[in-house]
Enzyme design. Structure first.
Site, PDB file in Angstrom:
ATOM      1  N   ALA A  83      20.161   1.518  40.707  1.00 41.01           N
ATOM      2  CA  ALA A  83      21.080   2.264  41.182  1.00 41.01           C
ATOM      3  C   ALA A  83      21.582   2.505  42.352  1.00 41.01           C
ATOM      4  O   ALA A  83      20.866   1.779  43.567  1.00 41.01           O
ATOM      5  CB  ALA A  83      20.177   4.011  41.137  1.00 41.01           C
ATOM      6  N   GLY A 128      17.153  -0.041  37.795  1.00 42.95           N
ATOM      7  CA  GLY A 128      18.046   0.047  36.787  1.00 42.95           C
ATOM      8  C   GLY A 128      18.718  -1.355  36.212  1.00 42.95           C
ATOM      9  O   GLY A 128      18.831  -1.480  35.176  1.00 42.95           O
ATOM     10  N   GLU A 131      16.016  -2.543  34.088  1.00 49.73           N
ATOM     11  CA  GLU A 131      16.117  -1.655  32.964  1.00 49.73           C
ATOM     12  C   GLU A 131      17.189  -1.887  31.847  1.00 49.73           C
ATOM     13  O   GLU A 131      16.973  -1.925  30.777  1.00 49.73           O
ATOM     14  CB  GLU A 131      16.140  -0.111  33.333  1.00 49.73           C
ATOM     15  CG  GLU A 131      14.860   0.301  33.877  1.00 49.73           C
ATOM     16  CD  GLU A 131      14.824   1.837  34.270  1.00 49.73           C
ATOM     17  OE1 GLU A 131      15.824   2.063  35.031  1.00 49.73           O
ATOM     18  OE2 GLU A 131      14.137   2.701  33.974  1.00 49.73           O
ATOM     19  N   GLU A 151      10.795   1.367  41.563  1.00 47.99           N
ATOM     20  CA  GLU A 151      11.002   2.714  41.944  1.00 47.99           C
ATOM     21  C   GLU A 151       9.864   3.471  42.742  1.00 47.99           C
ATOM     22  O   GLU A 151      10.084   4.301  43.468  1.00 47.99           O
ATOM     23  CB  GLU A 151      11.321   3.255  40.680  1.00 47.99           C
ATOM     24  CG  GLU A 151      12.736   3.140  39.894  1.00 47.99           C
ATOM     25  CD  GLU A 151      12.771   1.810  39.049  1.00 47.99           C
ATOM     26  OE1 GLU A 151      11.631   0.959  39.128  1.00 47.99           O
ATOM     27  OE2 GLU A 151      13.644   1.591  38.373  1.00 47.99           O
TER      28      GLU A 151
HETATM   29  N1  COA Z   1      22.382   0.709  46.299  1.00 50.02           N
HETATM   30  C1  COA Z   1      23.561   0.333  47.009  1.00 50.02           C
HETATM   31  N2  COA Z   1      23.932  -0.648  47.765  1.00 50.02           N
HETATM   32  C2  COA Z   1      23.024  -1.638  47.645  1.00 50.02           C
HETATM   33  C3  COA Z   1      21.774  -1.582  46.740  1.00 50.02           C
HETATM   34  C4  COA Z   1      21.585  -0.437  46.200  1.00 50.02           C
HETATM   35  N3  COA Z   1      20.554  -0.346  45.332  1.00 50.02           N
HETATM   36  N4  COA Z   1      21.407  -2.977  46.952  1.00 50.02           N
HETATM   37  C5  COA Z   1      21.908  -3.480  47.910  1.00 50.02           C
HETATM   38  N5  COA Z   1      23.021  -2.813  48.373  1.00 50.02           N
HETATM   39  C6  COA Z   1      23.983  -3.191  49.272  1.00 50.02           C
HETATM   40  C7  COA Z   1      23.221  -3.572  50.507  1.00 50.02           C
HETATM   41  O1  COA Z   1      23.228  -2.383  51.228  1.00 50.02           O
HETATM   42  C8  COA Z   1      24.567  -4.423  51.159  1.00 50.02           C
HETATM   43  O2  COA Z   1      25.570  -3.630  51.839  1.00 50.02           O
HETATM   44  P1  COA Z   1      25.910  -3.876  53.130  1.00 50.02           P
HETATM   45  O3  COA Z   1      26.505  -5.243  53.338  1.00 50.02           O
HETATM   46  O4  COA Z   1      27.209  -2.524  53.234  1.00 50.02           O
HETATM   47  O5  COA Z   1      24.744  -3.631  54.096  1.00 50.02           O
HETATM   48  C9  COA Z   1      24.770  -5.309  50.004  1.00 50.02           C
HETATM   49  O6  COA Z   1      24.622  -4.418  48.681  1.00 50.02           O
HETATM   50  C10 COA Z   1      24.202  -6.349  49.754  1.00 50.02           C
HETATM   51  O7  COA Z   1      22.714  -6.466  49.841  1.00 50.02           O
HETATM   52  P2  COA Z   1      21.728  -7.299  50.889  1.00 50.02           P
HETATM   53  O8  COA Z   1      20.595  -6.537  50.937  1.00 50.02           O
HETATM   54  O9  COA Z   1      22.610  -7.650  52.254  1.00 50.02           O
HETATM   55  O10 COA Z   1      21.729  -8.516  49.981  1.00 50.02           O
HETATM   56  P3  COA Z   1      20.750  -9.532  49.815  1.00 50.02           P
HETATM   57  O11 COA Z   1      21.058 -10.608  48.755  1.00 50.02           O
HETATM   58  O12 COA Z   1      19.721  -9.928  50.901  1.00 50.02           O
HETATM   59  O13 COA Z   1      19.503  -8.543  48.931  1.00 50.02           O
HETATM   60  C11 COA Z   1      18.741  -7.399  47.084  1.00 50.02           C
HETATM   61  C12 COA Z   1      19.944  -8.300  47.688  1.00 50.02           C
HETATM   62  C13 COA Z   1      19.125  -6.695  45.677  1.00 50.02           C
HETATM   63  C14 COA Z   1      17.643  -8.048  46.873  1.00 50.02           C
HETATM   64  C15 COA Z   1      18.626  -6.165  48.171  1.00 50.02           C
HETATM   65  O14 COA Z   1      19.677  -5.708  48.548  1.00 50.02           O
HETATM   66  C16 COA Z   1      17.625  -4.946  47.799  1.00 50.02           C
HETATM   67  O15 COA Z   1      16.516  -5.215  47.639  1.00 50.02           O
HETATM   68  N6  COA Z   1      18.454  -3.967  47.417  1.00 50.02           N
HETATM   69  C17 COA Z   1      17.638  -2.641  47.129  1.00 50.02           C
HETATM   70  C18 COA Z   1      17.185  -2.647  45.716  1.00 50.02           C
HETATM   71  C19 COA Z   1      16.394  -1.520  45.185  1.00 50.02           C
HETATM   72  O16 COA Z   1      15.524  -0.820  45.970  1.00 50.02           O
HETATM   73  N7  COA Z   1      17.064  -0.793  44.069  1.00 50.02           N
HETATM   74  C20 COA Z   1      16.432   0.042  43.595  1.00 50.02           C
HETATM   75  C21 COA Z   1      15.613   0.054  42.728  1.00 50.02           C
HETATM   76  S1  COA Z   1      14.675   1.433  41.969  1.00 50.02           S
END
Ligand code: COA
Length: 277
Positions: A83, A128, A131, A151
């Site tokens: 999400a 998601g 999912e 989550e």
């Molecule tokens: N919602 C909104 N934006 C998100 C996002 C999310 N779930 N996950 C990542 N982003 C954004 C980051 O904020 C970043 O934006 P920015 O450059 O404006 O700061 C961009 O996407 C890239 O993410 P970043 O974390 O810099 O890349 P990464 O390659 O180091 O890591 C992930 C990628 C997906 C592993 C990491 O972003 C992450 O753990 N995200 C959260 C995932 C999460 O908890 N999802 C919900 C599960 S319930």
């Protein structure tokens, strides 16, 4: 109907009129690729991305010559980060409830899609994002893939079928361990748990999916739909009911032209030409 080789480009179109659509839709022969294209946000599922994916999937339910749909991610570090947490921050509770309904409906549409849907997993598939993959029929991963239903670490729970689909796919013990810890696992671990069916090198993922689609293209499209339905709808039911589900699914192909074509092609020692009728 002449069969097109998988990988042969027949049509490319954008999900909307912009030069940079949220979902890139490509038709390669008998296979449609839906590529999540929000790499700047790790393909996080904004309301707009959920709606676009749902609309594109609905469009693809029509063509009878389609043999499979692949859900993939644009080149980046993530398949899908779940999400959109930034968007979520500004949403009211009712908007969040509507979002959950919409995401749930998207995943149900994937599950109900009348052809196999394949997740091509590269990079992180979280919340998601995983999912989505769980709602697909087949999951192939490359060795950069990682996945989690994380989550609980955000104070919530998987809300688009994750608690139910992971339990059905990998068993309750695995589902509880992964969901209650929110632990992120790598592709090799996912393979060992049966969460993905194959892991290949990053450079080989597309070719591996295309090879799988080539195998699927030997099947009658209606047979694929009926077999998928029989497995999904029968699973978990008592055996007598489950066999009745299988029988009803068989009935749906029994009077089809494809069935006659399959029998004729066998007798004439030639490949069948299925019409999806
Ligand atoms: N919602 C909104 N934006 C998100 C996002 C999310 N779930 N996950 C990542 N982003 C954004 C980051 O904020 C970043 O934006 P920015 O450059 O404006 O700061 C961009 O996407 C890239 O993410 P970043 O974390 O810099 O890349 P990464 O390659 O180091 O890591 C992930 C990628 C997906 C592993 C990491 O972003 C992450 O753990 N995200 C959260 C995932 C999460 O908890 N999802 C919900 C599960 S319930």
């Amino acid at each position: 109907m002449a069969k097109l080789a998988v990988g042969q480009m027949a049509e490319t179109k954008n999900a909307n009129d912009s030069a940079n659509p949220l979902v890139v839709v490509e038709r390669h022969g008998m296979v449609a690729w839906l590529t999540l294209n929000r790499p700047e946000a790790a393909n996080a599922l904004s309301c707009a991305l959920v709606a676009t994916l749902r609309a594109e999937l609905a469009t693809l339910a029509g063509p009878p010559d389609l043999i499979a749909v692949v859900i993939a991610a644009a080149e980046g570090k993530a398949f899908c980060a779940g999400a959109d947490l930034k968007e979520r921050l500004a949403m009211t509770l009712d908007e969040t409830r509507r979002y959950l309904d919409d995401l749930g409906a998207l995943l149900q549409a994937i599950e109900d899609f009348p052809r196999p849907v394949i997740a091509a997993l590269s990079g992180a598939a979280l919340g998601g994002g995983l999912e989505i993959a769980l709602a697909c029929d087949l999951r192939l991963a490359d060795d950069s893939a990682s996945m989690a239903l994380s989550e609980v670490r955000l104070g919530i729970i998987p809300g688009a079928g994750g608690t139910q689909r992971l339990s059905r796919l990998c068993g309750i013990a695995v589902a509880k361990e992964l969901i209650l810890t929110g632990r992120r696992i790598d592709a090799a671990t996912a393979l060992g748990l049966g969460l993905v069916s194959r892991v290949v090198a990053k450079a080989d993922l597309r070719a591996a999916v295309e090879t799988l689609c080539s195998e699927l293209s030997a099947a009658g499209p209606l047979a694929l739909a009926a077999a998928k339905r029989a497995i999904d709808h029968g699973f978990g039911k008592p055996m007598t009911e489950a066999l009745a589900v299988e029988r009803a699914s068989y009935e749906s192909v029994l009077t089809s032209q494809d069935r006659n074509e399959g029998l004729r092609a066998f007798a004439e020692k030639r490949p069948p030409h299925y019409q999806g009728k």
